[in-house]
Design a protein around this motif. Structure first.
Motif, PDB file in Angstrom:
ATOM      1  N   ARG A  84       0.795  -1.189   0.002  1.00 29.09           N
ATOM      2  CA  ARG A  84      -0.060   0.030  -0.149  1.00 29.09           C
ATOM      3  C   ARG A  84       0.854   1.109   0.082  1.00 29.09           C
ATOM      4  O   ARG A  84       0.514   2.199  -0.678  1.00 29.09           O
ATOM      5  CB  ARG A  84      -0.997  -0.130   1.119  1.00 29.09           C
ATOM      6  CG  ARG A  84      -1.982  -0.914   1.233  1.00 29.09           C
ATOM      7  CD  ARG A  84      -3.069  -0.868   2.305  1.00 29.09           C
ATOM      8  NE  ARG A  84      -4.087  -1.606   2.132  1.00 29.09           N
ATOM      9  CZ  ARG A  84      -4.269  -2.869   2.665  1.00 29.09           C
ATOM     10  NH1 ARG A  84      -3.042  -3.439   3.502  1.00 29.09           N
ATOM     11  NH2 ARG A  84      -5.241  -3.513   2.344  1.00 29.09           N
ATOM     12  N   ALA A  85       1.596   1.402   0.926  1.00 33.20           N
ATOM     13  CA  ALA A  85       2.666   2.310   0.792  1.00 33.20           C
ATOM     14  C   ALA A  85       3.313   2.627  -0.373  1.00 33.20           C
ATOM     15  O   ALA A  85       3.581   3.724  -1.015  1.00 33.20           O
ATOM     16  CB  ALA A  85       3.658   2.145   2.023  1.00 33.20           C
ATOM     17  N   SER A  86       3.976   1.761  -1.008  1.00 31.08           N
ATOM     18  CA  SER A  86       4.909   2.205  -2.010  1.00 31.08           C
ATOM     19  C   SER A  86       3.876   1.997  -3.425  1.00 31.08           C
ATOM     20  O   SER A  86       4.584   2.520  -4.565  1.00 31.08           O
ATOM     21  CB  SER A  86       6.044   1.031  -2.368  1.00 31.08           C
ATOM     22  OG  SER A  86       5.303  -0.509  -2.587  1.00 31.08           O
ATOM     23  N   GLY A  87       2.974   1.661  -3.539  1.00 31.20           N
ATOM     24  CA  GLY A  87       2.015   1.727  -4.838  1.00 31.20           C
ATOM     25  C   GLY A  87       2.636   0.163  -5.509  1.00 31.20           C
ATOM     26  O   GLY A  87       2.455   0.228  -6.774  1.00 31.20           O
ATOM     27  N   TYR A  88       2.828  -0.914  -4.953  1.00 37.16           N
ATOM     28  CA  TYR A  88       3.248  -1.861  -5.648  1.00 37.16           C
ATOM     29  C   TYR A  88       1.888  -2.848  -6.258  1.00 37.16           C
ATOM     30  O   TYR A  88       1.276  -3.326  -5.503  1.00 37.16           O
ATOM     31  CB  TYR A  88       4.044  -2.963  -4.830  1.00 37.16           C
ATOM     32  CG  TYR A  88       4.487  -4.486  -5.086  1.00 37.16           C
ATOM     33  CD1 TYR A  88       5.940  -4.501  -5.390  1.00 37.16           C
ATOM     34  CD2 TYR A  88       3.761  -5.189  -5.640  1.00 37.16           C
ATOM     35  CE1 TYR A  88       6.281  -5.624  -6.051  1.00 37.16           C
ATOM     36  CE2 TYR A  88       3.873  -6.452  -6.055  1.00 37.16           C
ATOM     37  CZ  TYR A  88       5.333  -6.481  -6.315  1.00 37.16           C
ATOM     38  OH  TYR A  88       5.818  -7.859  -6.985  1.00 37.16           O
ATOM     39  N   GLY A  89       1.872  -2.533  -7.742  1.00 39.77           N
ATOM     40  CA  GLY A  89       0.789  -3.101  -8.125  1.00 39.77           C
ATOM     41  C   GLY A  89      -0.791  -2.438  -7.775  1.00 39.77           C
ATOM     42  O   GLY A  89      -1.631  -3.030  -8.326  1.00 39.77           O
TER      43      GLY A  89
END
Length: 421
Positions: A84-89
């Motif tokens: 969620r924090a990194s925007g992984y996918g």
């Protein structure tokens, strides 16, 4: 048991075998199945493989969906927060990720307690890590829950304040037994410190965990602005960029991944010994990341004027006496099909950020011979520099080197930023 029964292959090992043989879909499918069953090790490998350039289209969103639908266990919650924090996918939502971890900490998740306690050290007045009334009790709560990283952070805090908390003194032997790579040095350095007053009897009150919004603001706003020391190529330094306990945490998380430095042959795409660098190196894949490491990488990217997505894997370099990094540039040259494909996909390495993670060494300065710049910094200080010129071409003036370490061990964090995510 029937003599005809066969032991099923371990899904982690099977995925590695499939991947090595080019069966990428099969590898990811097996890992998704294992992750859905609650296998955190397979979830870690799933995140690592799904981010690889060889992964099929849509692999990252599929991996994110799999982790979100997996059993609600502390290791899988940790992966979910990083996603969620990194925007992984998915669309990045760091505030939601932090809120999730704070809630998990309140509910007794020791991994979440450790992450939020460490991140609270970034909530400073611009000069020093938060005083014990803020991050100290949070670290004590995480340490009492069994977190070796929190015990280590309490010992580092003791070195900074000159007094050791009763909790840290009582739990220091447990840190020594945990195998933590910094345990011996931290325990030895704090043995003679006087004891601080107890903050509160153990278990008498729930700790005051910070709210997500101010914590996110502290992550995204470094305590002190960077100082530009050369305009073109831009070279900037930042004093007190990371608290020492976060430096310790990054070094410890990378310790088990360290191996002799290698580079990829641009013609074959296979690794070979780095002819310019003598060091041990660890690159932290997405499956090893948590919110603390996300925050460190985010801040390093921002110092260079970039975003988290532009960063290559966060790396840690360890130089022993005599080790060095000979003069080199960080931008890529189109010398083979593998490099050419990489450049087409992500563009040039436009900037580099370095953070000094420890204090206990001499020598090892980072020097720019064509700019007459030498930087060593102190533990927690950062240096960022551009690798390309105004036209986006590799700038030969960015030539730099890591001088030989004279004594002790130098530990450095490194992040390369690309033109595109």
């Amino acid at each position: 048991m029937s003599n005809d029964s066969k032991t099923l292959p371990d899904p982690f090992d099977q995925a590695l075998l499939d991947w090595r043989n080019g069966r990428y879909e099969a590898a990811l499918a097996g890992l998704r199945t294992a992750t859905t069953g609650g296998d955190a090790g397979c979830a870690s490998l799933l995140l690592q493989m799904s981010a690889d350039p060889s992964a099929p289209a849509g692999a990252k969103p599929a991996a994110a969906e799999t982790v979100f639908s997996a059993p609600d266990t502390p290791p899988l919650r940790r992966h979910g927060a990083f996603i969620r924090a990194s925007g992984y996918g998915v669309t990045a939502d760091p505030a939601a990720a932090l809120a999730q971890r704070i809630e998990a900490a309140r509910n007794g998740d020791a991994l979440a307690m450790t992450e939020i306690a460490l991140l609270s050290a970034l909530m400073t007045d611009g000069a020093a890590p938060a005083d014990p009334p803020l991050c100290g009790p949070l670290l004590e709560t995480a340490a009492e829950a069994g977190s070796a990283a929190a015990i280590a952070a309490l010992l580092r805090l003791a070195l900074e304040t000159g007094r050791i908390s009763p909790v840290a003194r009582r739990l220091a032997p447990a840190l020594g037994r945990s195998g933590h790579p910094l345990a011996s040095a931290l325990i030895t350095a704090t043995t003679a410190l006087p004891e601080a007053a107890a903050t509160a009897p153990s278990g008498t009150a729930a700790p005051d965990w910070p709210a997500a919004e101010p914590l996110l603001a502290a992550i995204l706003e470094p305590a002190a602005p960077a100082e530009t020391i050369h305009p073109a190529p831009r070279v900037a330094r930042s004093t007190g960029f990371l608290p020492a306990m976060l430096c310790d945490y990054l070094a410890a998380q990378a310790a088990s991944l360290l191996k002799p430095a290698q580079v990829f042959d641009p013609l074959t795409g296979q690794p070979r010994p780095d002819p310019y660098r003598q060091s041990l190196t660890a690159a932290l894949p997405d499956g090893a990341m948590d919110l603390v490491l996300w925050a460190i990488k985010m801040r390093m990217a921002m110092l260079a004027g970039g975003t988290f997505d532009q960063g290559e894997p966060l790396a840690v370099l360890l130089y022993r006496p005599g080790d060095q990094y000979r003069p080199h540039v960080d931008y890529l040259s189109d010398t083979g099909p593998v490099t050419a494909a990489d450049l087409a996909r992500r563009g040039q390495r436009i900037a580099t950020t370095l953070v000094r993670l420890n204090q206990e060494f001499s020598g090892g300065a980072t020097v720019f011979p064509r700019l007459d710049i030498s930087w060593t910094g102190a533990s927690g200080d950062a240096l960022s520099f551009a690798n390309t010129d105004a036209a986006g071409q590799g700038d030969p003036m960015s030539l730099h080197a890591g001088e030989p370490v004279q004594a002790g061990v130098k530990i450095l964090a490194s992040l390369w930023l690309r033109e595109r995510a």
